[in-house]
Design an enzyme around this catalytic site. Structure first.
Site, PDB file in Angstrom:
ATOM      1  N   ILE A  33      -1.250  -0.007  12.890  1.00 24.24           N
ATOM      2  CA  ILE A  33      -1.076   1.394  12.506  1.00 24.24           C
ATOM      3  C   ILE A  33      -2.409   1.976  12.031  1.00 24.24           C
ATOM      4  O   ILE A  33      -2.673   3.160  12.172  1.00 24.24           O
ATOM      5  CB  ILE A  33      -0.016   1.505  11.377  1.00 24.24           C
ATOM      6  CG1 ILE A  33       1.308   0.853  11.810  1.00 24.24           C
ATOM      7  CG2 ILE A  33       0.180   2.953  10.965  1.00 24.24           C
ATOM      8  CD1 ILE A  33       1.957   1.415  13.042  1.00 24.24           C
ATOM      9  N   THR A  34      -3.236   1.138  11.470  1.00 26.45           N
ATOM     10  CA  THR A  34      -4.527   1.554  10.914  1.00 26.45           C
ATOM     11  C   THR A  34      -5.350   2.352  11.928  1.00 26.45           C
ATOM     12  O   THR A  34      -5.431   1.980  13.095  1.00 26.45           O
ATOM     13  CB  THR A  34      -5.320   0.296  10.503  1.00 26.45           C
ATOM     14  OG1 THR A  34      -4.466  -0.536   9.717  1.00 26.45           O
ATOM     15  CG2 THR A  34      -6.571   0.668   9.731  1.00 26.45           C
ATOM     16  N   GLU A  35      -5.951   3.444  11.433  1.00 31.05           N
ATOM     17  CA  GLU A  35      -6.874   4.225  12.263  1.00 31.05           C
ATOM     18  C   GLU A  35      -8.305   3.789  11.967  1.00 31.05           C
ATOM     19  O   GLU A  35      -8.572   3.151  10.957  1.00 31.05           O
ATOM     20  CB  GLU A  35      -6.744   5.717  11.928  1.00 31.05           C
ATOM     21  CG  GLU A  35      -5.375   6.280  12.238  1.00 31.05           C
ATOM     22  CD  GLU A  35      -5.275   7.755  11.866  1.00 31.05           C
ATOM     23  OE1 GLU A  35      -6.284   8.469  11.959  1.00 31.05           O
ATOM     24  OE2 GLU A  35      -4.173   8.167  11.488  1.00 31.05           O
ATOM     25  N   LYS A  95       0.101 -10.285  -4.390  1.00 28.45           N
ATOM     26  CA  LYS A  95       1.354  -9.657  -4.829  1.00 28.45           C
ATOM     27  C   LYS A  95       2.575 -10.511  -4.475  1.00 28.45           C
ATOM     28  O   LYS A  95       3.700 -10.021  -4.499  1.00 28.45           O
ATOM     29  CB  LYS A  95       1.503  -8.271  -4.186  1.00 28.45           C
ATOM     30  CG  LYS A  95       0.503  -7.220  -4.668  1.00 28.45           C
ATOM     31  CD  LYS A  95       1.070  -6.451  -5.864  1.00 28.45           C
ATOM     32  CE  LYS A  95       0.129  -5.345  -6.325  1.00 28.45           C
ATOM     33  NZ  LYS A  95       0.456  -4.058  -5.735  1.00 28.45           N
ATOM     34  N   HIS A 111      -8.918  11.978  19.012  1.00 27.90           N
ATOM     35  CA  HIS A 111      -9.000  10.526  18.875  1.00 27.90           C
ATOM     36  C   HIS A 111     -10.367   9.956  19.244  1.00 27.90           C
ATOM     37  O   HIS A 111     -11.120  10.563  20.003  1.00 27.90           O
ATOM     38  CB  HIS A 111      -7.929   9.871  19.734  1.00 27.90           C
ATOM     39  CG  HIS A 111      -6.553  10.196  19.265  1.00 27.90           C
ATOM     40  ND1 HIS A 111      -5.651  10.861  20.038  1.00 27.90           N
ATOM     41  CD2 HIS A 111      -5.963   9.975  18.082  1.00 27.90           C
ATOM     42  CE1 HIS A 111      -4.528  11.032  19.350  1.00 27.90           C
ATOM     43  NE2 HIS A 111      -4.694  10.505  18.167  1.00 27.90           N
ATOM     44  N   GLY A 138       0.833  -1.205   0.000  1.00 21.83           N
ATOM     45  CA  GLY A 138       0.000   0.000   0.000  1.00 21.83           C
ATOM     46  C   GLY A 138       0.865   1.252   0.000  1.00 21.83           C
ATOM     47  O   GLY A 138       2.076   1.196   0.223  1.00 21.83           O
ATOM     48  N   ARG A 139       0.220   2.392  -0.226  1.00 22.28           N
ATOM     49  CA  ARG A 139       0.931   3.666  -0.360  1.00 22.28           C
ATOM     50  C   ARG A 139       1.816   3.967   0.843  1.00 22.28           C
ATOM     51  O   ARG A 139       3.021   4.190   0.711  1.00 22.28           O
ATOM     52  CB  ARG A 139      -0.116   4.780  -0.534  1.00 22.28           C
ATOM     53  CG  ARG A 139       0.470   6.161  -0.768  1.00 22.28           C
ATOM     54  CD  ARG A 139      -0.607   7.210  -1.041  1.00 22.28           C
ATOM     55  NE  ARG A 139      -1.306   7.658   0.143  1.00 22.28           N
ATOM     56  CZ  ARG A 139      -1.381   8.938   0.557  1.00 22.28           C
ATOM     57  NH1 ARG A 139      -0.801   9.878  -0.134  1.00 22.28           N
ATOM     58  NH2 ARG A 139      -2.047   9.259   1.639  1.00 22.28           N
TER      59      ARG A 139
END
Lengths: 416, 327
Positions: free
Chosen positions: B103-105, B46, B262, B20-21
């Site tokens: 890491i994902t929000e 991939k 948050h 991913g980016r």
């Protein structure tokens, strides 16, 4: 996102078989309401607002005299409750109440688990119940929950009405399942009543507070429509801001809440935005909005939020403030997005040159980005100071205050 | 072992959602800063791709069975979309990875709860969701924390920074670095309602580590994780200096339910107020070396007053001049 009571009843309580009173919701008096009232010996009419403590505001009324229904309905369906305008009224059957319990399910950060909170002493605000009379059942294994576990809990807390053990335990499990299944963060029923119905007794949810997880797998704003958590309709600029992030997951720029103030806050990051706003308020600045931009948004998003922020009437100062970004590009966000917004607003004659600016930012390509923004300030005649991270982040609002006092005679609030 | 349980000289990272980016940028940056710390990446479909400086596999099972890198993988860095995070966590736990960073929000709370309960059952360490990662200057970095040039913010030293906010983790490390204190570890624990790794969890892990000279803790309104630190300290569970800043006092003057910052930073029914958290920590401070800073930038004075020694010289000047001024 908080649901209106009628939405909770219709979309969630029904699906999870939580018993509720017969009801009808309407924005205005109509035949459906009249027919409903005709069949009921008495009704309860409630203003439909998101704000709590409606009863204390006189926004919940019992009507037994049917000639009064139209008048009460029209009043409650349109009145302001703590400043929030009613979107209509909920008309419910009047229950023959024997007793009132308190029941809610929410996440407990103490246990890091869903917690079922129950009291035999409901009907009043939960804050007013003696904490010793409030009991908590922690769902430490969310893979399964059965009514027997709830009965063990109820017996353990000395629940007084043995006849209700089975039906109550089943209702509580349904309420828990509703909380879990609908991805709520709070589901509260106060009161959960025991009502007489002929010679029988039944358990009925006489209120419904549901706050859905904004990050739920199905976005509640898409299902129920976006709404302000502040108990007021979204302003035009707030609505416009929400659109910025829709359908484009690259970074976040659409979180924008308006307040009454004269300092525009273009702030970055959840934590950075909060400490900056905090310090600004402590320093006596009247902030006009809150923003929380992050995750490396493209220039286009920055352009749009910049124009929204700067279009609020009555601004006197602007604080552009963020910490040391780890991945948000400073050249893209400030050097391109913000700068283009300023260029265009100036060309359109919409840029107020009397504004005092302080910029404090660091992160990827900040040297380039801050230089680009400075050039933009010069060509558009904008007055301000630009800092990098040598200035501690929360000294930036204090610096803005000093500059505004010096240059435009700003009178900060006296904060105690 | 050099470092902490969160990040040490044995850490071998596998990135989930590697192509991913954001993830691919982080892998490339990590490779140039701490070559070899990232061992593999996973992106279904991939497998075998050569677009990254590390081998890419379709499944984690293939990666852990790989003769070259399989045995080196012990830490996962999760960069998948919110609704796929639970799946990624289960894939990691089922394949024997015991240290995970999410890491994902915007992970759904319900999924976070399932993840937390699985973590407890399996005895894993999970940081996040909404973590920015971890930095131990003497060892390496996990995630994007500190960006392309982390030396601006991070220099080896004795301070541990623990923050719900990723951005403030770096900003705080930099503020201290400029004033003479280096970082032993900076950990962005994330601001989700259900935190897999709270301040108190971290303090318990590092309490016997002689390299820890002091802790800087950045708290927020909502929940009770800050209060849990006060409880831990009062029960004798941590006795090194702790300087805290709790943001969000201003929220108490706003209508209840205003969501800002948050996901976990929300005060409901009077619970989780910043002022209550501050009071609890200050109460602990009567018997233990704990202090709460009034302004965020007062944290430096606070650490100094707690007697935490500088790691190097203060590099700041009396008055900071702007880079540019148009007055």
């Amino acid at each position: 996102m908080k649901l209106y009571e009628h939405e909770a009843l219709g979309a969630i309580f029904k699906k999870y078989k939580i018993p509720v009173p017969r009801y009808v919701f309407s924005a205005e008096m109509n035949d459906a309401v009249r027919q409903f009232v005709e069949k009921e010996p008495g009704v309860v009419i409630k203003s439909m607002v998101l704000v709590g403590k409606r009863g204390k505001a006189g926004a919940v009324k019992v009507v037994s005299d049917k000639s009064q229904v139209e008048k009460v309905f029209s009043d409650l369906a349109t009145r302001d409750v703590y400043g929030e305008k009613s979107i209509g009224a909920l008309v419910e059957e009047k229950l023959d109440i024997e007793k009132e319990f308190y029941l809610s399910v929410t996440y407990s950060t103490k246990d890091r688990a869903p917690a079922i909170i129950f009291s035999e002493h409901g009907g009043m605000d939960v804050e007013e119940i003696d904490p010793k009379l409030i009991h908590t059942y922690v769902v430490s294994d969310v893979r399964s929950i059965y009514p027997y576990q709830i009965r063990q809990f109820l017996v353990g807390i000395g629940f007084s009405d043995k006849e209700l053990l089975r039906p109550l335990s089943e209702v509580i499990v349904n309420v828990y399942n509703a909380f879990w299944g609908s991805e709520s963060r709070l589901l509260e029923i106060n009161p959960l009543v025991v009502a007489r119905s002929g010679d029988k007794r039944k358990i009925v949810a006489a209120d419904a507070v549901v706050i859905l997880d904004d990050d739920a797998s199905v976005n509640p704003a898409v299902v129920y429509g976006a709404r302000s958590a502040q108990g007021r309709p979204l302003t035009q600029r707030e609505q416009d801001a929400i659109l910025i992030d829709q359908g484009d997951h690259r970074g976040k720029a659409g979180s924008y809440v308006e307040l009454e103030g004269d300092i525009a806050m273009m702030t970055f990051g959840g934590g950075g935005s909060t400490v900056t706003a905090e310090t600004a308020i402590e320093a006596g600045l009247r902030i006009a909005n809150l923003t929380d931009i992050g995750g490396n948004p493209p220039a286009e998003k920055m352009y749009r939020i910049s124009r929204i922020i700067l279009s609020k009437p009555g601004l006197k100062g602007v604080l552009v403030c963020g910490g040391t970004a780890s991945n948000t590009r400073i050249d893209v966000t400030l050097g391109e997005g913000l700068a283009k917004a300023l260029d265009d607003m100036n060309a359109e004659g919409k840029l107020d040159k009397n504004l005092v600016w302080v910029v404090r930012r660091s992160g990827p390509e900040y040297v380039k980005g801050l230089k680009m923004l400075h050039e933009c300030f010069v060509r558009n005649g904008i007055r301000g100071e630009i800092y990098d991270s040598q200035l501690p982040i929360t000294e930036a609002p204090i610096r803005l205050k000093e500059l505004m006092i010096k240059h435009i005679g700003y009178k900060p609030e006296q904060v105690v | 072992m050099k470092g902490t349980v969160y990040l040490n000289d044995k850490t071998g990272i596998v990135v989930i959602g590697a192509t991913g980016r954001e993830a691919s940028q982080v892998i490339k940056e990590s490779e140039s800063l701490y070559p070899g710390i990232v061992k593999a990446g996973i992106t279904p479909g991939k497998g075998g791709s050569t677009e990254l400086p590390v081998p890419v596999f379709d499944t984690l099972k293939e990666a852990v069975s790989d003769p070259k890198v399989g045995k080196l993988l012990n830490t996962a860095l999760i960069y998948v979309p919110p609704v796929s995070v639970l799946d990624a966590v289960m894939e990691c736990l089922d394949n024997g990875i015991k240290v995970l960073y999410i890491i994902t929000e915007h992970v759904p709370i319900r999924d976070s709860e399932i993840i937390y309960q699985e973590k407890v059952r399996r005895g894993a360490i999970i940081v996040g969701g909404t973590s920015l990662g971890c930095f131990v200057p003497s060892v390496g970095r996990i995630g994007a924390i500190g960006g392309k040039d982390p030396s601006v913010a991070f220099r080896d030293g004795g301070i541990v920074v623990i923050s719900k906010s990723g951005g403030l983790t770096v900003t705080t490390a930099e503020m201290f670095r400029r004033r003479g204190w280096g970082t032993y570890m900076a950990l962005a624990i994330g601001g989700d309602i259900i935190s897999n790794n709270t301040y108190a969890d971290v303090l318990k892990e590092i309490k016997g580590d002689p390299r820890v000279k002091g802790v800087v803790m950045l708290g927020e309104p909502g929940g009770s994780y800050e209060e849990q630190v006060a409880d831990l300290i009062l029960s004798g569970g941590f006795d090194k200096p702790v300087a805290a800043f709790i943001s969000g006092r201003f929220q108490e003057r706003m209508p209840e339910g205003v969501a800002f910052g948050h996901a976990g930073a929300i005060v409901e029914r009077g619970m989780g107020k910043a002022t209550d958290k501050i009071a609890r920590l200050e109460a602990a401070g009567k018997r233990y070396p704990v202090k709460v800073a009034f302004y965020y930038h007062d944290l430096v004075k606070t650490i100094e007053s707690l007697g935490v020694p500088r790691d190097f010289e203060d590099s700041t000047t009396e008055h900071v001049k702007p880079l540019y001024s148009t007055f």
